[in-house]
Scaffold this motif. Structure first.
Motif, PDB file in Angstrom:
ATOM      1  N   PRO A  54      34.115 -21.371  32.235  1.00 43.65           N
ATOM      2  CA  PRO A  54      34.811 -21.436  33.574  1.00 43.65           C
ATOM      3  C   PRO A  54      34.711 -23.655  33.250  1.00 43.65           C
ATOM      4  O   PRO A  54      34.337 -23.854  32.303  1.00 43.65           O
ATOM      5  CB  PRO A  54      33.246 -20.947  34.883  1.00 43.65           C
ATOM      6  CG  PRO A  54      32.300 -21.264  33.118  1.00 43.65           C
ATOM      7  CD  PRO A  54      32.660 -20.540  32.418  1.00 43.65           C
ATOM      8  N   PRO A  55      35.532 -23.787  34.350  1.00 40.68           N
ATOM      9  CA  PRO A  55      35.240 -25.295  34.021  1.00 40.68           C
ATOM     10  C   PRO A  55      34.109 -26.018  34.714  1.00 40.68           C
ATOM     11  O   PRO A  55      33.339 -25.493  35.385  1.00 40.68           O
ATOM     12  CB  PRO A  55      36.231 -25.193  35.082  1.00 40.68           C
ATOM     13  CG  PRO A  55      36.569 -24.611  36.272  1.00 40.68           C
ATOM     14  CD  PRO A  55      35.708 -23.331  35.339  1.00 40.68           C
ATOM     15  N   PRO A  56      33.812 -27.177  33.993  1.00 44.23           N
ATOM     16  CA  PRO A  56      32.138 -27.557  34.410  1.00 44.23           C
ATOM     17  C   PRO A  56      32.871 -28.508  36.166  1.00 44.23           C
ATOM     18  O   PRO A  56      33.595 -28.920  37.212  1.00 44.23           O
ATOM     19  CB  PRO A  56      32.395 -29.034  34.125  1.00 44.23           C
ATOM     20  CG  PRO A  56      34.179 -29.220  33.432  1.00 44.23           C
ATOM     21  CD  PRO A  56      34.743 -27.730  33.141  1.00 44.23           C
ATOM     22  N   ASP A  57      31.820 -27.713  36.726  1.00 46.39           N
ATOM     23  CA  ASP A  57      31.350 -27.820  38.004  1.00 46.39           C
ATOM     24  C   ASP A  57      30.063 -29.892  38.620  1.00 46.39           C
ATOM     25  O   ASP A  57      29.502 -29.912  37.960  1.00 46.39           O
ATOM     26  CB  ASP A  57      30.519 -27.103  38.195  1.00 46.39           C
ATOM     27  CG  ASP A  57      29.945 -27.392  40.352  1.00 46.39           C
ATOM     28  OD1 ASP A  57      31.033 -28.201  40.446  1.00 46.39           O
ATOM     29  OD2 ASP A  57      29.605 -26.307  40.883  1.00 46.39           O
ATOM     30  N   ILE A  58      31.302 -30.353  39.474  1.00 48.54           N
ATOM     31  CA  ILE A  58      30.332 -31.622  39.757  1.00 48.54           C
ATOM     32  C   ILE A  58      29.366 -31.416  40.069  1.00 48.54           C
ATOM     33  O   ILE A  58      28.674 -32.570  39.791  1.00 48.54           O
ATOM     34  CB  ILE A  58      31.584 -32.416  40.292  1.00 48.54           C
ATOM     35  CG1 ILE A  58      31.087 -34.083  40.147  1.00 48.54           C
ATOM     36  CG2 ILE A  58      31.822 -31.746  41.649  1.00 48.54           C
ATOM     37  CD1 ILE A  58      31.969 -34.945  41.375  1.00 48.54           C
ATOM     38  N   ASN A  59      29.128 -30.706  40.946  1.00 49.50           N
ATOM     39  CA  ASN A  59      27.492 -30.269  41.544  1.00 49.50           C
ATOM     40  C   ASN A  59      26.348 -29.969  40.320  1.00 49.50           C
ATOM     41  O   ASN A  59      25.448 -30.071  40.484  1.00 49.50           O
ATOM     42  CB  ASN A  59      27.899 -29.272  42.302  1.00 49.50           C
ATOM     43  CG  ASN A  59      28.137 -29.427  43.399  1.00 49.50           C
ATOM     44  OD1 ASN A  59      28.817 -31.154  43.495  1.00 49.50           O
ATOM     45  ND2 ASN A  59      28.738 -28.640  44.514  1.00 49.50           N
ATOM     46  N   GLN A  60      27.164 -29.933  39.551  1.00 42.27           N
ATOM     47  CA  GLN A  60      25.508 -29.587  38.632  1.00 42.27           C
ATOM     48  C   GLN A  60      25.590 -31.221  37.935  1.00 42.27           C
ATOM     49  O   GLN A  60      24.173 -30.773  36.963  1.00 42.27           O
ATOM     50  CB  GLN A  60      26.185 -28.969  37.353  1.00 42.27           C
ATOM     51  CG  GLN A  60      26.598 -27.376  37.463  1.00 42.27           C
ATOM     52  CD  GLN A  60      27.808 -26.892  36.631  1.00 42.27           C
ATOM     53  OE1 GLN A  60      27.474 -27.316  35.507  1.00 42.27           O
ATOM     54  NE2 GLN A  60      27.143 -25.240  36.675  1.00 42.27           N
ATOM     55  N   LEU A  61      26.118 -32.226  38.460  1.00 39.10           N
ATOM     56  CA  LEU A  61      25.421 -33.529  38.175  1.00 39.10           C
ATOM     57  C   LEU A  61      23.665 -33.489  38.494  1.00 39.10           C
ATOM     58  O   LEU A  61      23.830 -32.956  39.770  1.00 39.10           O
ATOM     59  CB  LEU A  61      26.893 -34.736  37.978  1.00 39.10           C
ATOM     60  CG  LEU A  61      27.380 -34.633  37.111  1.00 39.10           C
ATOM     61  CD1 LEU A  61      28.973 -35.692  37.630  1.00 39.10           C
ATOM     62  CD2 LEU A  61      27.596 -34.626  35.789  1.00 39.10           C
ATOM     63  N   PRO A  62      23.031 -34.635  38.745  1.00 37.43           N
ATOM     64  CA  PRO A  62      22.100 -34.452  38.717  1.00 37.43           C
ATOM     65  C   PRO A  62      22.413 -35.639  40.262  1.00 37.43           C
ATOM     66  O   PRO A  62      23.412 -36.356  40.458  1.00 37.43           O
ATOM     67  CB  PRO A  62      21.240 -35.785  37.870  1.00 37.43           C
ATOM     68  CG  PRO A  62      21.651 -35.245  36.505  1.00 37.43           C
ATOM     69  CD  PRO A  62      22.677 -34.850  36.580  1.00 37.43           C
ATOM     70  N   PRO A  63      21.698 -35.396  41.443  1.00 34.07           N
ATOM     71  CA  PRO A  63      21.497 -35.505  42.431  1.00 34.07           C
ATOM     72  C   PRO A  63      22.082 -37.981  42.529  1.00 34.07           C
ATOM     73  O   PRO A  63      22.904 -38.384  42.749  1.00 34.07           O
ATOM     74  CB  PRO A  63      20.362 -35.676  43.504  1.00 34.07           C
ATOM     75  CG  PRO A  63      20.309 -34.422  43.034  1.00 34.07           C
ATOM     76  CD  PRO A  63      20.751 -34.661  41.307  1.00 34.07           C
ATOM     77  N   SER A  64      21.168 -38.179  41.238  1.00 29.70           N
ATOM     78  CA  SER A  64      21.715 -39.680  41.717  1.00 29.70           C
ATOM     79  C   SER A  64      22.896 -40.342  40.640  1.00 29.70           C
ATOM     80  O   SER A  64      23.423 -41.274  41.416  1.00 29.70           O
ATOM     81  CB  SER A  64      20.396 -40.563  40.428  1.00 29.70           C
ATOM     82  OG  SER A  64      20.275 -39.637  38.913  1.00 29.70           O
ATOM     83  N   ILE A  65      23.145 -39.517  39.919  1.00 31.12           N
ATOM     84  CA  ILE A  65      24.846 -39.666  39.569  1.00 31.12           C
ATOM     85  C   ILE A  65      25.662 -39.651  40.800  1.00 31.12           C
ATOM     86  O   ILE A  65      26.449 -40.306  40.446  1.00 31.12           O
ATOM     87  CB  ILE A  65      25.261 -38.778  38.411  1.00 31.12           C
ATOM     88  CG1 ILE A  65      24.040 -39.320  37.259  1.00 31.12           C
ATOM     89  CG2 ILE A  65      26.792 -39.042  37.714  1.00 31.12           C
ATOM     90  CD1 ILE A  65      24.006 -40.550  37.019  1.00 31.12           C
ATOM     91  N   LEU A  66      25.761 -38.320  41.332  1.00 27.34           N
ATOM     92  CA  LEU A  66      26.862 -38.232  42.481  1.00 27.34           C
ATOM     93  C   LEU A  66      26.355 -39.396  43.183  1.00 27.34           C
ATOM     94  O   LEU A  66      26.952 -39.706  44.370  1.00 27.34           O
ATOM     95  CB  LEU A  66      26.489 -36.680  43.152  1.00 27.34           C
ATOM     96  CG  LEU A  66      26.981 -35.543  42.589  1.00 27.34           C
ATOM     97  CD1 LEU A  66      26.304 -34.795  43.005  1.00 27.34           C
ATOM     98  CD2 LEU A  66      28.425 -35.938  42.271  1.00 27.34           C
ATOM     99  N   LEU A  67      25.372 -39.483  43.720  1.00 29.57           N
ATOM    100  CA  LEU A  67      24.566 -41.106  44.901  1.00 29.57           C
ATOM    101  C   LEU A  67      25.174 -42.515  44.180  1.00 29.57           C
ATOM    102  O   LEU A  67      25.882 -42.751  44.904  1.00 29.57           O
ATOM    103  CB  LEU A  67      23.657 -40.986  44.492  1.00 29.57           C
ATOM    104  CG  LEU A  67      22.805 -40.120  45.705  1.00 29.57           C
ATOM    105  CD1 LEU A  67      21.303 -40.335  45.611  1.00 29.57           C
ATOM    106  CD2 LEU A  67      23.425 -40.209  47.289  1.00 29.57           C
ATOM    107  N   LYS A  68      25.464 -42.447  43.254  1.00 32.13           N
ATOM    108  CA  LYS A  68      26.159 -43.856  42.419  1.00 32.13           C
ATOM    109  C   LYS A  68      27.447 -43.104  42.780  1.00 32.13           C
ATOM    110  O   LYS A  68      28.418 -44.698  42.814  1.00 32.13           O
ATOM    111  CB  LYS A  68      25.389 -43.344  40.779  1.00 32.13           C
ATOM    112  CG  LYS A  68      26.077 -44.635  40.364  1.00 32.13           C
ATOM    113  CD  LYS A  68      25.719 -46.264  39.995  1.00 32.13           C
ATOM    114  CE  LYS A  68      26.254 -47.305  39.866  1.00 32.13           C
ATOM    115  NZ  LYS A  68      25.614 -48.437  39.975  1.00 32.13           N
ATOM    116  N   ILE A  69      28.390 -42.779  42.184  1.00 38.14           N
ATOM    117  CA  ILE A  69      29.330 -42.072  42.666  1.00 38.14           C
ATOM    118  C   ILE A  69      30.101 -42.575  43.876  1.00 38.14           C
ATOM    119  O   ILE A  69      30.896 -43.316  44.068  1.00 38.14           O
ATOM    120  CB  ILE A  69      30.193 -40.891  42.032  1.00 38.14           C
ATOM    121  CG1 ILE A  69      29.572 -40.228  40.789  1.00 38.14           C
ATOM    122  CG2 ILE A  69      31.164 -40.252  42.925  1.00 38.14           C
ATOM    123  CD1 ILE A  69      30.199 -38.950  40.138  1.00 38.14           C
TER     124      ILE A  69
END
Length: 261
Positions: A54-69
């Motif tokens: 399956p394609p990678p899921d962005i929600n699998q990134l750590p919350p700290s990385i998503l907050l940075k984005i």
């Protein structure tokens, strides 16, 4: 006819049946021919049967990385786009780090009720700009000041509907204030400045340009109480005399930048 009739009278007999082993060979050929007509298997056994990953899921990134984005998005992009994707993104967009420094300037949808909701959800606000927000009243600013005692920078240009009540509430509830920019407020008087001078000892930067009801009296209170002042902007304040410039410079213990026009 007799036997002497010559070769032309010889009778023809049918050919003998094929031998047993030949019949078996013919059967093998027929079966092999039938097999060759069968359609090949769609998924031959082995590695070819495995499904693609399956394609990678962005929600699998750590919350700290998503907050940075998300920190690279504007307030509108976070509130009106990213937060609507899913509950997880909505919770991330409500993280307190995004609600410490708020620029709500020129947004006419900002009301007292919205300020109260923002202040109730995030009491860690250190900077807010409500310039040109004409649907905010003294009530909304008072609620904001009460719920956000750590406020350091308050900006409200051209909010002509606000009065001394707003600046007095900010001064009394937010003693750590360092910057107050409230230029072009016709209803602001010396009473508001007196509260700032007596309550906000950390004040470093003030802007009271085009606040026509401010006079020497209010500026003297500011100068006596706020000895950390570094910048004063007083454009078109006709009730403040030039003598107060030198008075303020004498009282200040730090480098002071003055702008009187």
């Amino acid at each position: 006819a007799g036997s002497g009739g010559g070769g032309g009278g010889r009778s023809l007999s049918p050919p003998p049946p094929p031998a047993e082993d030949e019949r078996e060979k013919e059967g093998v050929k027929e079966r092999s021919g039938e097999a060759s007509c069968e359609e090949p298997l769609e998924h031959p056994p082995g590695d070819g049967c495995r499904e693609p990953p399956p394609p990678p899921d962005i929600n699998q990134l750590p919350p700290s990385i998503l907050l940075k984005i998300f920190s690279n998005l504007s307030l509108n992009e976070r509130c009106l786009s990213a937060s609507l994707v899913c509950k997880y993104w909505r919770d991330l967009c409500l993280d307190f780090q995004f609600w410490k420094q708020l620029d709500l300037s020129s947004r006419q949808q900002v009301t007292d009720e919205l300020l109260e909701k923002i202040a109730s959800r995030s009491q860690n606000i250190t900077e807010i700009n409500i310039s040109d927000c004409r649907n905010v009243s003294d009530t909304g600013v008072c609620i904001l000041a009460c719920k956000c005692p750590g406020l350091l920078r308050y900006t409200a240009y051209r909010c002509k509907q606000l009065s001394d009540a707003s600046i007095m509430a900010v001064a009394s509830q937010c003693p750590l204030l360092q910057k107050v920019h409230v230029g072009n407020q016709d209803r602001l008087t010396d009473e508001g400045l007196k509260q700032l001078g007596s309550k906000c000892k950390e004040l470093k930067d003030i802007h009271f340009g085009q606040c026509y009801k401010i006079s020497d009296e209010g500026m003297i209170i500011i100068a006596k109480g706020c000895l950390k002042l570094q910048r004063i902007y007083m454009q078109e304040n006709k009730l403040v005399s030039i003598c107060q410039v030198f008075f303020l410079m004498a009282l200040s213990l730090s480098k002071l930048s003055l702008a009187f026009c």
